[in-house]
Design a protein around this motif. Structure first.
Motif, PDB file in Angstrom:
ATOM      1  N   SER B  47       0.831  -1.194   0.000  1.00 45.36           N
ATOM      2  CA  SER B  47       0.000   0.000   0.000  1.00 45.36           C
ATOM      3  C   SER B  47       0.878   1.261   0.000  1.00 45.36           C
ATOM      4  O   SER B  47       0.651   2.186  -0.783  1.00 45.36           O
ATOM      5  N   TYR B  48       1.898   1.291   0.845  1.00 45.12           N
ATOM      6  CA  TYR B  48       2.790   2.454   0.901  1.00 45.12           C
ATOM      7  C   TYR B  48       3.637   2.574  -0.369  1.00 45.12           C
ATOM      8  O   TYR B  48       3.906   3.658  -0.857  1.00 45.12           O
ATOM      9  N   HIS B  51       0.376   2.296  -3.798  1.00 49.60           N
ATOM     10  CA  HIS B  51      -0.988   2.839  -3.894  1.00 49.60           C
ATOM     11  C   HIS B  51      -1.244   3.963  -2.912  1.00 49.60           C
ATOM     12  O   HIS B  51      -2.385   4.241  -2.599  1.00 49.60           O
ATOM     13  N   TYR B  52      -0.198   4.606  -2.403  1.00 52.48           N
ATOM     14  CA  TYR B  52      -0.439   5.543  -1.313  1.00 52.48           C
ATOM     15  C   TYR B  52      -0.790   6.957  -1.773  1.00 52.48           C
ATOM     16  O   TYR B  52      -0.046   7.577  -2.537  1.00 52.48           O
ATOM     17  N   ALA B  66      -6.156   4.187  -3.440  1.00 53.04           N
ATOM     18  CA  ALA B  66      -6.075   4.242  -1.972  1.00 53.04           C
ATOM     19  C   ALA B  66      -7.472   4.295  -1.374  1.00 53.04           C
ATOM     20  O   ALA B  66      -7.782   3.590  -0.392  1.00 53.04           O
ATOM     21  N   VAL B 281      -3.382   3.284   5.627  1.00 56.58           N
ATOM     22  CA  VAL B 281      -2.669   2.025   5.399  1.00 56.58           C
ATOM     23  C   VAL B 281      -3.000   1.012   6.502  1.00 56.58           C
ATOM     24  O   VAL B 281      -3.062  -0.191   6.256  1.00 56.58           O
TER      25      VAL B 281
END
Lengths: 165, 411
Positions: B47-48, B51-52, B66, B281
Motif C-alpha cells: 500500500s505504501y 498505492h499511497y 487508496a 494504510v
C-alpha cells in the motif's frame, strides 16, 4: 545480557521473604504516606516518626504489597533510615536515586561525565545492602519498583517538614 | 473444517523466528496485542509502495486506488462481524476510542442527571473510565453487575439494575478471566427496559465468530491489533439509524458536507465520525488481517483455542496443584483463551521476569481492570493468552518456565 541473578540478589530475596520493620505506627505522632506504582499495582505504606528535637527518624514502619523488588527495596530503605538524622536520610535518598539513574544512562551508552555526579552524590554515603539493588537498572521497567519506597519516603519527609513549619 | 496446522501458521509470523536470550520466542500475550503475519505486513508495505495517497480527495489514479482499498477494508470488517451495511463500520483509533465516541456523541446527547448506566465488575478500564468521566460531568448514575464465585456475571439482580437504565455497557469476553458473556439475552433484557447495549468485543471478535445481528446490540467496539492487524485502527459498529441520529464526535475535514462562516453540515455516516486523514494504510492492514484470520474459518480458530486452553488449564493444575490459583471459569464452553493465574506468595511481575529468561512472553499486572483486581483481592495476576500461532509446545515451555520461577522464589 543481564541475567536474573543480577536482579534478584540473595540479599534482595532475603528482604522480600523476611521484610524488616513491617507494621504500623500511631498517627500522630507518626506521619503516614502511601505510594503507588500504577504500572504494577505495587503499594508502599510508610509510617515515619520524626523526632523534631533531634531531627532524626525515631521510628519507621512499612506495609503494603508488591513485587519482590519493590518490597525488598522498601524493607532495605526502612532499615537504612531508622535512627538516622534527617540530613543523612535526604542524602541517602539522593544517592540511591543517583545510583538508579546513572546506570540507566550508562546503559544507553551515555556514561561520560555522569561518574563525577554520582561520586558527588555518593560522597560520604554508605549504601551498604542497598548496593544489591543496583542490578535493577539493567531492567529499566523495574527501576520504578525499586524507587517507589524512596519516592514515598521523600514525600513523607516533605509533608513532615510542612507540618512542622 | 480441518484443525489448524500450527507449524504452518507459525511460519506466517516472522517475529516468531526471533530468538530472545538465545531461546525460541514463546509469545503468550495475544490478549494484549497479537503478532502480525506476512499477509498483513505485505499488504501494508504494498500500500505504501504502490498505492499511497490521501483518500476521498484526489481524482488521480493512486488516490482512487487508496480510497478503494480503504473502503474495501471497511466492507471486509463489516462482513467479518456480519454487519448488514458496510457504512455501519466507523473506523476509529482503537476500541477505546470507539467506546469514547459513543460516550461523547450518543451519551452526551441523550443522557442527563439521574439516568443510569449499567456496567460490570469485569470491565476493562476502557469500558469504565469513559462512563466515570460522563458520570462526573453529567450526574449520571453508574450501576454494577457483580460477579459470581465462579467468575461469571451475577445476573440475579439484573432486572433491578436495568430498571431506569439508559445503557448497558458490557464486555463479550473478559481480558482477565477469559469469561465469555452471553450477549443476546443481556441485550434482550436491556432492550426490554428501554436501554441501549454497548458491547466491548475487543477480546471476542478475534477469537469467536461474531454476528452483530444475532447479538442485537446497539454499539460494538473492537480493534485491529488483537486480530493480527496493525495498531492505530479500530472499529465501532452501530445501527445505521442510530449513527445517523448521533451528533458528530471530532470536528474537521472529511466529516463535513459543507462549511460556511456561520456553521457546517455533516457528512454521511460513517464519514461523519472520521474527521481528519484517517489511518489509511492501517485500514488496509486491518482488512488483510480479517482476510488472514477468516481463511482459517472462525469455528476452526475457536476449536483450536478451546483445545489449547483445556490443555493449559490441565497442565497448570497437574503441575502446580494448590500452589497456583487460576482466576477464571473452568468450563471451556464458557471461556476464551486468556488464562490468569497467581502463585501463592510470588508476585506476578517476578514470575514474568523469570519467564522472560526463557523467552516466554506473558502479561503481568492489573490488565487495565483494577476494579476487577480489587474484587479478586489480588494486586496483579500473570496472564497467558493464546491465538492461532500457539501450540502445546508453547504451553509446555510456559509450564517449565513457571516451574523455574516457583523454584527460584521458593519461600
Amino acid at each position: 545480557m543481564a541475567g536474573i541473578e543480577d536482579l534478584y540478589r540473595e540479599i534482595i530475596l532475603d528482604h522480600y521473604r523476611s521484610p524488616r520493620n513491617r507494621g504500623e505506627l500511631p498517627v500522630p505522632p507518626a506521619h503516614k504516606v502511601e505510594g503507588f506504582n500504577p504500572l504494577c499495582g505495587d503499594e508502599v505504606v510508610l509510617y515515619l516518626d520524626v523526632d523534631p528535637a533531634s531531627d532524626t527518624v525515631r521510628d519507621v514502619k512499612i506495609a503494603g504489597q508488591g513485587c519482590s523488588i519493590s518490597q525488598a527495596s522498601t524493607s532495605m530503605m526502612s532499615a537504612a533510615v531508622k535512627g538516622r538524622p534527617l540530613a543523612e536520610v535526604r542524602k541517602l535518598i539522593r544517592a540511591f536515586k543517583a545510583l538508579m539513574s546513572i546506570h540507566e544512562s550508562k546503559l544507553e551508552g551515555d556514561g561520560e561525565g555522569d561518574g563525577s555526579d554520582l561520586a558527588a552524590e555518593l560522597a560520604g554515603v554508605r549504601l551498604g545492602d542497598l548496593e544489591a539493588l543496583q542490578g535493577v537498572v539493567k531492567f529499566p521497567v523495574r527501576i520504578k519498583c525499586a524507587t517507589l519506597a524512596w519516592n514515598t519516603l521523600q514525600q513523607a519527609l516533605d509533608e513532615t517538614a510542612q507540618a512542622q513549619a | 473444517m480441518s484443525a489448524l496446522d500450527v507449524a504452518t501458521v507459525k511460519r506466517d509470523f516472522p517475529i516468531l523466528e526471533r530468538k530472545v536470550n538465545g531461546k525460541r520466542l514463546v509469545y503468550l500475550d495475544s490478549a494484549s496485542s497479537a503478532q502480525k503475519p506476512l499477509a498483513v505486513l505485505d499488504a501494508m508495505d504494498d500500500s505504501y509502495r504502490r498505492h499511497y495517497a490521501n483518500i476521498h480527495r484526489g481524482v488521480y489514479t493512486i488516490a482512487e486506488e487508496a480510497t478503494a482499498a480503504f473502503e474495501a477494508a471497511r466492507r471486509k470488517v463489516a462482513r467479518f462481524v456480519n454487519a448488514p451495511h458496510a457504512e455501519e463500520i466507523v473506523f476509529t483509533r482503537n476500541a477505546t476510542e470507539s467506546i469514547n465516541l459513543v460516550a461523547y456523541s450518543w451519551a452526551r446527547a441523550n443522557l442527563r442527571a439521574g439516568d443510569a448506566i449499567v456496567l460490570s465488575h469485569m470491565e476493562h478500564h476502557a469500558n469504565v473510565v469513559p462512563w466515570q468521566m460522563l458520570a462526573a460531568e453529567r450526574g449520571v448514575e453508574l450501576r454494577w453487575v457483580p460477579l459470581t464465585s465462579d467468575f461469571r456475571l451475577d445476573l440475579s439482580d439484573l432486572e433491578a439494575l436495568l430498571d431506569g437504565a439508559r445503557l448497558l455497557a458490557i464486555s463479550a469476553m473478559s481480558n482477565v478471566l477469559g469469561t465469555l458473556n452471553d450477549i443476546r439475552p443481556l441485550a434482550d433484557a436491556a432492550h426490554a427496559h428501554g436501554a441501549l447495549v454497548l458491547v466491548d468485543a475487543c477480546q471476542y471478535v478475534p477469537h469467536v465468530a461474531t454476528d452483530v445481528q444475532q447479538w442485537d446490540a446497539d454499539f460494538i467496539a473492537f480493534s485491529s491489533h488483537k486480530l493480527c492487524g496493525p495498531t492505530g485502527i479500530g472499529a465501532l459498529w452501530s445501527r445505521l439509524e442510530l449513527l445517523e441520529a448521533m451528533p458528530p464526535f471530532l470536528g474537521g475535514g472529511e466529516m463535513i458536507r459543507d462549511v460556511r462562516l456561520d456553521g457546517f453540515t455533516t457528512n454521511d455516516v460513517p464519514w461523519k465520525f472520521e474527521a481528519g486523514t484517517p489511518a489509511i494504510v492501517e485500514a488496509v492492514g486491518f482488512g488483510a488481517a480479517v482476510d488472514y484470520i477468516s481463511a482459517f474459518g472462525m469455528d476452526a480458530v475457536r476449536a483450536h483455542e478451546v483445545s489449547l486452553t483445556g490443555y493449559a488449564l490441565e497442565a497448570l493444575r497437574d503441575r502446580f496443584g494448590e500452589s497456583l490459583t487460576i482466576y477464571g471459569p473452568t468450563d471451556l464452553d464458557r471461556r476464551g483463551g486468556a488464562v490468569s493465574f497467581l502463585f501463592d506468595g510470588i508476585h506476578a511481575h517476578d514470575v514474568s521476569q523469570v519467564l522472560d529468561e526463557d523467552a516466554v512472553c506473558v502479561r503481568a499486572g492489573h490488565h487495565c481492570a483494577k476494579p476487577l483486581m480489587r474484587q479478586l483481592g489480588v494486586p496483579a495476576t500473570t496472564r497467558a493468552s493464546f491465538y492461532v500461532y500457539n501450540d502445546e509446545a508453547d504451553v509446555d515451555a510456559l509450564i517449565e518456565a513457571l516451574a523455574k520461577a516457583q523454584k527460584f522464589f521458593a519461600v
